[in-house]
Design a protein around this motif. Sequence first.
Motif, mmCIF file in Angstrom:
data_model
loop_
_atom_site.group_PDB
_atom_site.id
_atom_site.type_symbol
_atom_site.label_atom_id
_atom_site.label_comp_id
_atom_site.label_asym_id
_atom_site.label_seq_id
_atom_site.Cartn_x
_atom_site.Cartn_y
_atom_site.Cartn_z
ATOM 1 N N GLU A 152 68.962 42.401 32.233
ATOM 2 C CA GLU A 152 69.903 42.883 33.250
ATOM 3 C C GLU A 152 69.301 44.026 34.063
ATOM 4 O O GLU A 152 69.502 44.114 35.276
ATOM 5 C CB GLU A 152 71.198 43.349 32.582
ATOM 6 N N MET A 153 68.542 44.883 33.413
ATOM 7 C CA MET A 153 67.960 46.050 34.090
ATOM 8 C C MET A 153 66.907 45.651 35.117
ATOM 9 O O MET A 153 66.687 46.374 36.092
ATOM 10 C CB MET A 153 67.356 47.000 33.055
ATOM 11 N N VAL A 154 66.251 44.494 34.920
ATOM 12 C CA VAL A 154 65.246 44.054 35.896
ATOM 13 C C VAL A 154 65.834 43.088 36.916
ATOM 14 O O VAL A 154 65.101 42.467 37.685
ATOM 15 C CB VAL A 154 64.036 43.409 35.182
ATOM 16 N N GLY A 155 67.169 42.949 36.922
ATOM 17 C CA GLY A 155 67.823 42.202 37.982
ATOM 18 C C GLY A 155 68.245 40.778 37.659
ATOM 19 O O GLY A 155 68.646 40.030 38.559
ATOM 20 N N VAL A 156 68.190 40.380 36.394
ATOM 21 C CA VAL A 156 68.607 39.029 36.020
ATOM 22 C C VAL A 156 70.125 38.990 35.898
ATOM 23 O O VAL A 156 70.721 39.813 35.186
ATOM 24 C CB VAL A 156 67.961 38.592 34.683
#
Length: 289
Positions: free
Chosen positions: A162-166
């Motif tokens: 989630e933190m890398v944009g998924v």
Amino acid sequence: MYISSLMIFACVNIIAVAGLVLLTGYTGIFSIGHAGFLAVGGYAAVILFKHFGVPFLPALLCGGICAVIVSVIIGYPALRNKMAGDAFAIVMLGFVAVVRITISNIYPFFEGAHGISDIPRLTTIWTVLPITVIMVWLMRNFLKSHYGKNCIAINQQELAAEMVGVDTVKAKLIALMISAFYGGISGGLFSFFATYIAPTTFAEVKSDDLLAAVVLGGMCSLSGPILATVFLVILPEVLRFLVLWRLVFYGAAFVIIMQFKPEGLMGYREISFKWLEDLFKRTGVKTND
């Protein structure tokens, strides 16, 4: 005919297991109710064929699409509310029970608990084999794609993904939809092979068999569960001469394999054909000389 039937049954299970590999093995969504998607796809395909005159292959496709629609109805609220692990497994267990009980009480087309009989045997080795090859190839490509890598990232560390944009909810839902589609196609192919289906055909034990193949073959492998599926189809037939004791030896085989190979038959590896490519290259060089 006997060998052909085993091959057809193995191919039908391989399709369902390939879908479950994506959902449980790669995405980490534990499902113990996958037989519900097989039931939806199987019943939808048979009803469309028998009562609405839809040809065999389009009926199979529609059965898979019906399974996808049901997966969205069931999966989106659960995934949106961050259900995972045991919670999602219970949702899927309730789902397969609801499907089975609902079908048992619908009579105009579903024939209730009596089941649907006189289904033409349209699933032959010449139809199921190319469909299996194509669907396994498509799943292999998906797992190697950007979307497949997102699923792996969610399985390994969802918060980091989630933190890398998924978009984890979207990725999980896509995995569930694809897995349901594969289950629906598998259910349709099985229905047109068995020539008779009933609610008990797609009971919870069917989900257990599919999940066992994924765990036995290797959670993060596609070729491993496929090999395990073939093994689980052949083993009961090999042990048939033991009559009542064959189920004991069947269960003992599970225990022994998991004791010595707890990561599964293939673990995190895939079958490689690089040696075959190298052989052809070496043969080509010799031929040119």
